[in-house]
Design a protein around this motif. Structure first.
Motif, PDB file in Angstrom:
ATOM      1  N   TRP A  53       0.816  -1.212   0.000  1.00  0.00           N
ATOM      2  CA  TRP A  53       0.000   0.000   0.000  1.00  0.00           C
ATOM      3  C   TRP A  53       0.856   1.271   0.000  1.00  0.00           C
ATOM      4  CZ3 TRP A  53      -1.843  -4.593   1.433  1.00  0.00           C
ATOM      5  CH2 TRP A  53      -3.139  -4.920   1.015  1.00  0.00           C
ATOM      6  N   GLN A  54       2.170   1.122   0.071  1.00  0.00           N
ATOM      7  CA  GLN A  54       3.059   2.274   0.022  1.00  0.00           C
ATOM      8  C   GLN A  54       3.604   2.528  -1.382  1.00  0.00           C
ATOM      9  OE1 GLN A  54       3.188   3.923   2.906  1.00  0.00           O
ATOM     10  NE2 GLN A  54       1.937   2.256   3.742  1.00  0.00           N
ATOM     11  N   MET A  55       3.295   1.659  -2.325  1.00  0.00           N
ATOM     12  CA  MET A  55       3.851   1.774  -3.677  1.00  0.00           C
ATOM     13  C   MET A  55       3.081   2.780  -4.515  1.00  0.00           C
ATOM     14  SD  MET A  55       4.879  -2.145  -4.591  1.00  0.00           S
ATOM     15  CE  MET A  55       5.983  -3.049  -3.500  1.00  0.00           C
ATOM     16  N   ASP A  56       3.807   3.415  -5.420  1.00  0.00           N
ATOM     17  CA  ASP A  56       3.215   4.388  -6.329  1.00  0.00           C
ATOM     18  C   ASP A  56       2.504   3.642  -7.448  1.00  0.00           C
ATOM     19  OD1 ASP A  56       2.513   6.427  -8.016  1.00  0.00           O
ATOM     20  OD2 ASP A  56       4.560   7.060  -8.465  1.00  0.00           O
ATOM     21  N   ALA A  57       1.172   3.761  -7.478  1.00  0.00           N
ATOM     22  CA  ALA A  57       0.391   3.033  -8.474  1.00  0.00           C
ATOM     23  C   ALA A  57       0.670   3.506  -9.888  1.00  0.00           C
ATOM     24  CB  ALA A  57      -1.098   3.181  -8.168  1.00  0.00           C
ATOM     25  N   HIS A  58       1.248   4.697 -10.017  1.00  0.00           N
ATOM     26  CA  HIS A  58       1.522   5.246 -11.349  1.00  0.00           C
ATOM     27  C   HIS A  58       2.962   4.984 -11.796  1.00  0.00           C
ATOM     28  CE1 HIS A  58      -2.375   7.166 -11.110  1.00  0.00           C
ATOM     29  NE2 HIS A  58      -2.030   7.707  -9.954  1.00  0.00           N
ATOM     30  N   GLY A  59       3.746   4.355 -10.940  1.00  0.00           N
ATOM     31  CA  GLY A  59       5.132   4.059 -11.287  1.00  0.00           C
ATOM     32  C   GLY A  59       5.307   2.611 -11.729  1.00  0.00           C
ATOM     33  N   ASP A  60       6.563   2.160 -11.732  1.00  0.00           N
ATOM     34  CA  ASP A  60       6.881   0.790 -12.150  1.00  0.00           C
ATOM     35  C   ASP A  60       6.774  -0.125 -10.935  1.00  0.00           C
ATOM     36  OD1 ASP A  60       7.661  -1.287 -13.764  1.00  0.00           O
ATOM     37  OD2 ASP A  60       9.803  -0.887 -13.550  1.00  0.00           O
ATOM     38  N   TRP A  61       5.519  -0.355 -10.491  1.00  0.00           N
ATOM     39  CA  TRP A  61       5.320  -1.040  -9.226  1.00  0.00           C
ATOM     40  C   TRP A  61       5.421  -2.555  -9.325  1.00  0.00           C
ATOM     41  CZ3 TRP A  61       1.414  -4.577  -9.043  1.00  0.00           C
ATOM     42  CH2 TRP A  61       0.393  -4.464  -9.981  1.00  0.00           C
ATOM     43  N   GLN A  62       5.201  -3.120 -10.530  1.00  0.00           N
ATOM     44  CA  GLN A  62       5.133  -4.584 -10.627  1.00  0.00           C
ATOM     45  C   GLN A  62       6.409  -5.291 -10.172  1.00  0.00           C
ATOM     46  OE1 GLN A  62       4.045  -2.480 -12.999  1.00  0.00           O
ATOM     47  NE2 GLN A  62       2.158  -3.222 -13.974  1.00  0.00           N
ATOM     48  N   PRO A  63       7.603  -4.884 -10.663  1.00  0.00           N
ATOM     49  CA  PRO A  63       8.826  -5.579 -10.214  1.00  0.00           C
ATOM     50  C   PRO A  63       9.055  -5.435  -8.707  1.00  0.00           C
ATOM     51  CG  PRO A  63       9.267  -4.265 -12.174  1.00  0.00           C
ATOM     52  CD  PRO A  63       7.908  -3.877 -11.694  1.00  0.00           C
ATOM     53  N   ARG A  64       8.759  -4.244  -8.162  1.00  0.00           N
ATOM     54  CA  ARG A  64       8.954  -4.033  -6.722  1.00  0.00           C
ATOM     55  C   ARG A  64       7.992  -4.895  -5.920  1.00  0.00           C
ATOM     56  NH1 ARG A  64       8.814   1.936  -4.877  1.00  0.00           N
ATOM     57  NH2 ARG A  64       9.780   0.967  -3.058  1.00  0.00           N
ATOM     58  N   ALA A  65       6.739  -4.982  -6.373  1.00  0.00           N
ATOM     59  CA  ALA A  65       5.762  -5.816  -5.677  1.00  0.00           C
ATOM     60  C   ALA A  65       6.173  -7.282  -5.726  1.00  0.00           C
ATOM     61  CB  ALA A  65       4.377  -5.627  -6.299  1.00  0.00           C
ATOM     62  N   ALA A  66       6.667  -7.733  -6.884  1.00  0.00           N
ATOM     63  CA  ALA A  66       7.081  -9.132  -7.023  1.00  0.00           C
ATOM     64  C   ALA A  66       8.227  -9.453  -6.064  1.00  0.00           C
ATOM     65  CB  ALA A  66       7.489  -9.418  -8.467  1.00  0.00           C
ATOM     66  N   ARG A  67       9.196  -8.529  -5.960  1.00  0.00           N
ATOM     67  CA  ARG A  67      10.323  -8.753  -5.040  1.00  0.00           C
ATOM     68  C   ARG A  67       9.848  -8.812  -3.594  1.00  0.00           C
ATOM     69  NH1 ARG A  67      12.928  -5.062  -8.461  1.00  0.00           N
ATOM     70  NH2 ARG A  67      12.670  -3.365  -6.966  1.00  0.00           N
ATOM     71  N   LEU A  68       8.973  -7.870  -3.225  1.00  0.00           N
ATOM     72  CA  LEU A  68       8.465  -7.850  -1.862  1.00  0.00           C
ATOM     73  C   LEU A  68       7.721  -9.139  -1.529  1.00  0.00           C
ATOM     74  CD1 LEU A  68       7.678  -6.394   0.812  1.00  0.00           C
ATOM     75  CD2 LEU A  68       5.666  -5.527  -0.394  1.00  0.00           C
ATOM     76  N   LEU A  69       6.860  -9.577  -2.437  1.00  0.00           N
ATOM     77  CA  LEU A  69       6.059 -10.771  -2.175  1.00  0.00           C
ATOM     78  C   LEU A  69       6.913 -12.031  -2.183  1.00  0.00           C
ATOM     79  CD1 LEU A  69       2.823  -9.868  -4.172  1.00  0.00           C
ATOM     80  CD2 LEU A  69       3.277  -9.631  -1.717  1.00  0.00           C
ATOM     81  N   ASP A  70       7.954 -12.060  -3.012  1.00  0.00           N
ATOM     82  CA  ASP A  70       8.888 -13.196  -2.977  1.00  0.00           C
ATOM     83  C   ASP A  70       9.600 -13.259  -1.625  1.00  0.00           C
ATOM     84  OD1 ASP A  70       8.278 -14.135  -5.491  1.00  0.00           O
ATOM     85  OD2 ASP A  70       9.951 -13.132  -6.484  1.00  0.00           O
ATOM     86  N   LEU A  71       9.985 -12.087  -1.100  1.00  0.00           N
ATOM     87  CA  LEU A  71      10.632 -12.046   0.215  1.00  0.00           C
ATOM     88  C   LEU A  71       9.685 -12.553   1.305  1.00  0.00           C
ATOM     89  CD1 LEU A  71      12.489  -8.609   0.062  1.00  0.00           C
ATOM     90  CD2 LEU A  71      13.571 -10.855   0.307  1.00  0.00           C
ATOM     91  N   VAL A  72       8.420 -12.115   1.235  1.00  0.00           N
ATOM     92  CA  VAL A  72       7.435 -12.571   2.219  1.00  0.00           C
ATOM     93  C   VAL A  72       7.244 -14.077   2.104  1.00  0.00           C
ATOM     94  CG1 VAL A  72       5.001 -12.459   2.893  1.00  0.00           C
ATOM     95  CG2 VAL A  72       6.240 -10.350   2.331  1.00  0.00           C
ATOM     96  N   MET A  73       7.136 -14.573   0.871  1.00  0.00           N
ATOM     97  CA  MET A  73       6.931 -16.007   0.665  1.00  0.00           C
ATOM     98  C   MET A  73       8.140 -16.801   1.167  1.00  0.00           C
ATOM     99  SD  MET A  73       4.371 -17.720  -0.561  1.00  0.00           S
ATOM    100  CE  MET A  73       4.181 -19.497  -0.406  1.00  0.00           C
ATOM    101  N   ASP A  74       9.354 -16.301   0.909  1.00  0.00           N
ATOM    102  CA  ASP A  74      10.558 -16.973   1.420  1.00  0.00           C
ATOM    103  C   ASP A  74      10.543 -17.026   2.940  1.00  0.00           C
ATOM    104  OD1 ASP A  74      11.466 -17.355  -1.152  1.00  0.00           O
ATOM    105  OD2 ASP A  74      12.889 -15.681  -1.110  1.00  0.00           O
ATOM    106  N   GLY A  75      10.109 -15.916   3.570  1.00  0.00           N
ATOM    107  CA  GLY A  75      10.030 -15.890   5.024  1.00  0.00           C
ATOM    108  C   GLY A  75       9.011 -16.882   5.562  1.00  0.00           C
TER     109      GLY A  75
END
Length: 205
Positions: free
Chosen positions: A162-184
Motif C-alpha cells: 500500500w506504500q507503492m506508487d500506483a503510477h510508477g513501475d510497481w510490478q517488479p517491486r511488488a514481485a520482489r516484496l512478495l517473494d521475500l514474504v513467501m521466502d520468510g
C-alpha cells in the motif's frame, strides 16, 4: 409444481446491480468525481433504477469497494482448487498486489466517502481475513509454510504494497516484496506430513 413468477425479475434486478457496480468501478478508478448520472447512463439503467440500488454516492462507493474485496477473496478458494497450496498463496498475493495498486482513483473516492465511517481496512477485513486464513491453513496442513502464522501476521508482512506508487513501475517491486514474504513464510516449514505408520512399516519390510 407452481413456478415462481418473480424469479426473472429478481435476475434482471441482480444483473442491473452488478452492471452498475462494474461500470462504477471502472469509472471511479479513472476519476473519483465521476457524476452518478454518467455511471447510470453508461450502465444502461434509468435514474430510478440506479437510485433504488444506490440512494447516494457514499452507498455506491462503499458497495463497489465491498464488491471488489469479495471478488478478491473468492479467488482464494478458486486457486486452491487447481493449484498446490503454496502456488495458490503466491498467485493470490499477486492478485492482492494488483488490487492494492491499480485502484488509485477508487481509493481517492473511498477516502472522500468514508471519512465518517471509520477505516477502509475495517470494511473489508472479514472477507480478506477469511481468504488469508483459508490459504494459510491449506499451506500449514501441506507443510509448505512455518506453523502458527496468523492472518494479522500476513497482512502486516505485506503492508508495503500500500506504500507503492500506483503510477510508477510497481510490478517488479511488488514481485520482489512478495517473494521475500513467501521466502520468510517457508523458513521453518516442516515439509509434507509423514506417511501413515502402516505405510511406513510396509515400505520397511
Amino acid at each position: 409444481m407452481q413456478q415462481k413468477k418473480d424469479t426473472p425479475l429478481r435476475s434482471d434486478a441482480q444483473r442491473n446491480r452488478e452492471r452498475i457496480l462494474e461500470v462504477a468501478l471502472a469509472e471511479l478508478t479513472r476519476s473519483s468525481d465521476t457524476p452518478l448520472s454518467a455511471i447510470a447512463k453508461k450502465a444502461g439503467v434509468g435514474q430510478g433504477t440506479f437510485y433504488r440500488n444506490f440512494p447516494n454516492r457514499e452507498a455506491l462507493v462503499l458497495e463497489v469497494y465491498r464488491y471488489e474485496v469479495q471478488q478478491l477473496a473468492d479467488t482464494a478458494a478458486q486457486l486452491l482448487e487447481t493449484r498446490a497450496p503454496d502456488r495458490a498463496l503466491r498467485e493470490w498475493m499477486d492478485r492482492l498486489a494488483q488490487y492494492a495498486t491499480a485502484k488509485a482513483g477508487l481509493a481517492e473516492a473511498l477516502r472522500a466517502s468514508t471519512v465518517t465511517r471509520g477505516t477502509l481496512t475495517r470494511l473489508g477485513h472479514g472477507a480478506v481475513s477469511s481468504a488469508v486464513s483459508l490459504l494459510l491453513d491449506a499451506n500449514e496442513r501441506a507443510g509448505t509454510i512455518r506453523p502458527g502464522v496468523t492472518p494479522d501476521d500476513f497482512v502486516l508482512a505485506i503492508a508495503g504494497l500500500w506504500q507503492m506508487d500506483a503510477h510508477g513501475d510497481w510490478q517488479p517491486r511488488a514481485a520482489r516484496l512478495l517473494d521475500l514474504v513467501m521466502d520468510g513464510l517457508r523458513v521453518g516449514a516442516p515439509g509434507p506430513p509423514a506417511p501413515a505408520s502402516g505405510t511406513a512399516s510396509a515400505d520397511a519390510g
